[in-house]
Scaffold this motif. Structure first.
Motif, mmCIF file in Angstrom:
data_model
loop_
_atom_site.group_PDB
_atom_site.id
_atom_site.type_symbol
_atom_site.label_atom_id
_atom_site.label_comp_id
_atom_site.label_asym_id
_atom_site.label_seq_id
_atom_site.Cartn_x
_atom_site.Cartn_y
_atom_site.Cartn_z
ATOM 1 N N UNK A 106 -9.028 -3.491 -3.296
ATOM 2 C CA UNK A 106 -9.060 -2.031 -3.351
ATOM 3 C C UNK A 106 -8.116 -1.327 -2.396
ATOM 4 N N UNK A 107 -7.026 -1.982 -2.010
ATOM 5 C CA UNK A 107 -6.043 -1.314 -1.138
ATOM 6 C C UNK A 107 -5.518 -0.074 -1.836
ATOM 7 N N UNK A 108 -5.415 1.028 -1.087
ATOM 8 C CA UNK A 108 -4.950 2.285 -1.664
ATOM 9 C C UNK A 108 -3.430 2.359 -1.606
ATOM 10 N N UNK A 109 -2.817 2.774 -2.706
ATOM 11 C CA UNK A 109 -1.382 2.981 -2.677
ATOM 12 C C UNK A 109 -0.806 3.495 -3.973
ATOM 13 N N UNK A 110 0.328 4.129 -3.823
ATOM 14 C CA UNK A 110 1.113 4.593 -4.965
ATOM 15 C C UNK A 110 2.189 3.573 -5.309
ATOM 16 N N UNK A 111 2.655 2.856 -4.281
ATOM 17 C CA UNK A 111 3.763 1.913 -4.459
ATOM 18 C C UNK A 111 3.290 0.486 -4.280
ATOM 19 N N UNK A 112 3.747 -0.381 -5.176
ATOM 20 C CA UNK A 112 3.501 -1.814 -5.057
ATOM 21 C C UNK A 112 4.862 -2.478 -4.940
ATOM 22 N N UNK A 113 5.072 -3.179 -3.824
ATOM 23 C CA UNK A 113 6.343 -3.861 -3.575
ATOM 24 C C UNK A 113 6.123 -5.364 -3.523
ATOM 25 N N UNK A 114 7.119 -6.091 -3.946
ATOM 26 C CA UNK A 114 7.182 -7.532 -3.736
ATOM 27 C C UNK A 114 8.502 -7.754 -3.012
#
Length: 171
Positions: A75-83
């Motif tokens: 449930x981490x909050x975020x707008x951006x998902x990076x790899x």
């Protein structure tokens, strides 16, 4: 997807809104699977350093040719998902990335003062429908609560004519 040969190769998805991310699933190519191992999955709301400074959900490892692995982000909050593969001058290779979560909704309190002779508990569904309609809300989880203040007698003090004395009149 294969990045150019670069320092700290990265890939980012902009979800356009804040989400509580539960799971990130990554599939790798059969011919480039080694170029996804050791990548950090980062989730957050910042674009500082292209989003690569956001908190880490997981670090990928154990990919074999054409494999798909799942990472729990709780449930981490975020707008951006990076790899991102940090500390390397190399490529990043991903075949597919799936992100599962739910839209992050801030809890907001709306306080209303109703003046009515009707018991609010008896008409709570009508009140809720009217609120949602009036505010054009699309809310799946809504709690309506209130407290009804006890009835208070109003006391008026009226001065009697010519006597100078006062009388209490209950209304």
């Amino acid at each position: 997807m294969l990045t150019v040969y670069q320092s700290d190769p990265w890939w980012r998805l902009d979800l356009q809104n804040k989400y509580d991310i539960g799971t990130v699933i990554i599939s790798v190519r059969s011919d480039r699977y080694d170029l996804a191992n050791g990548a950090e999955i980062r989730i957050g709301n910042s674009l500082e350093n292209n989003g690569n400074n956001n908190p880490i959900c997981a670090v990928t490892s154990g990919f074999l040719s054409g494999q798909t692995l799942s990472y729990s982000c709780n449930g981490m909050e975020g707008r951006y998902v990076n790899v991102v593969r940090t500390g390397l001058v190399d490529y990043l290779s991903l075949c597919e990335v799936e992100i599962y979560g739910k839209r992050h909704m801030k809890k907001q309190l709306l306080r209303l003062k109703l003046v009515s002779s009707v018991n609010a508990a008896a008409v709570s569904d009508q009140i809720l429908k009217q609120l949602q309609s009036a505010l054009s809300l699309h809310i799946s989880d809504f709690k309506l609560s209130w407290k009804q203040l006890p009835y208070k007698e109003k006391v008026k003090v009226k001065q009697q004519k010519n006597t100078g004395s006062c009388a209490k009149i209950l209304t």
